[in-house]
Enzyme design. Structure first.
Site: not given
Ligand code: DQA
Length: 146
Positions: A10-11, A18, A23, A73, A76, A97, A99, A106
């Site tokens: 998501p997002n 964003r 990011y 990735n 959330a 995985e 991020h 964080r």
């Molecule tokens: C994320 C870290 C997550 O906590 C966050 O909700 C994201 C992006 C990252 O790529 O740093 O949407 O996965």
């Protein structure tokens, strides 16, 4: 051709727009290019993004027959989704995985990952370069398997 699934939660469709201070300025199209460039000859990238947990799960199921590894990735959903963990537990090839941000620096709710219980590697805080490192690792592991 061996296929590496690069799945984004998501997002992440808003990547580049964003919270760029967290990011970065690169977009998901940039991630696709970076992954393609990082892949060894004989490997192709299938990059997908969804804001919906079930869609991501369907891609993980599809990847069981169609891929040699998953870079994920989960955004959330990392911190909440037992269903994505269960789907990955039903997937045998390597899972890395990724991020973009250094989640451990964080908020504390970002420190726990359900997906990490299954992941063969976890990369955090390298920005989009983390995806390239993950793709290289999958190529190494899948290549060694022949
Ligand atoms: C994320 C870290 C997550 O906590 C966050 O909700 C994201 C992006 C990252 O790529 O740093 O949407 O996965």
């Amino acid at each position: 051709m061996k296929t590496i699934y690069v799945l984004n939660g998501p997002n992440l469709n808003l990547l580049g727009k964003r919270q760029p201070e967290i990011y970065g300025h690169e977009t998901l199209d940039d991630v696709a290019r970076i992954c393609a460039a990082a892949a060894d000859p004989g490997f192709e990238i299938r990059l997908e993004q969804s804001n919906h947990e079930g869609v991501l799960i369907d891609w993980i199921h599809e990847a069981r027959e169609a891929s040699c590894g998953i870079v994920i990735n989960p955004a959330a959903l990392t911190h909440s989704s037992i269903a994505i963990l269960d789907a990955l537990n039903a997937y045998d090839p390597p899972v890395i995985e990724v991020h973009l941000s250094q989640v451990h620096k964080r908020e504390s709710f970002r420190h726990h990952s359900f997906v990490s219980r299954r992941a063969d590697g976890v990369i955090a805080g390298l920005g989009v370069e983390g995806y390239a490192a993950a793709v290289r690792r999958i190529c190494q592991l899948a290549g060694a398997k022949g």
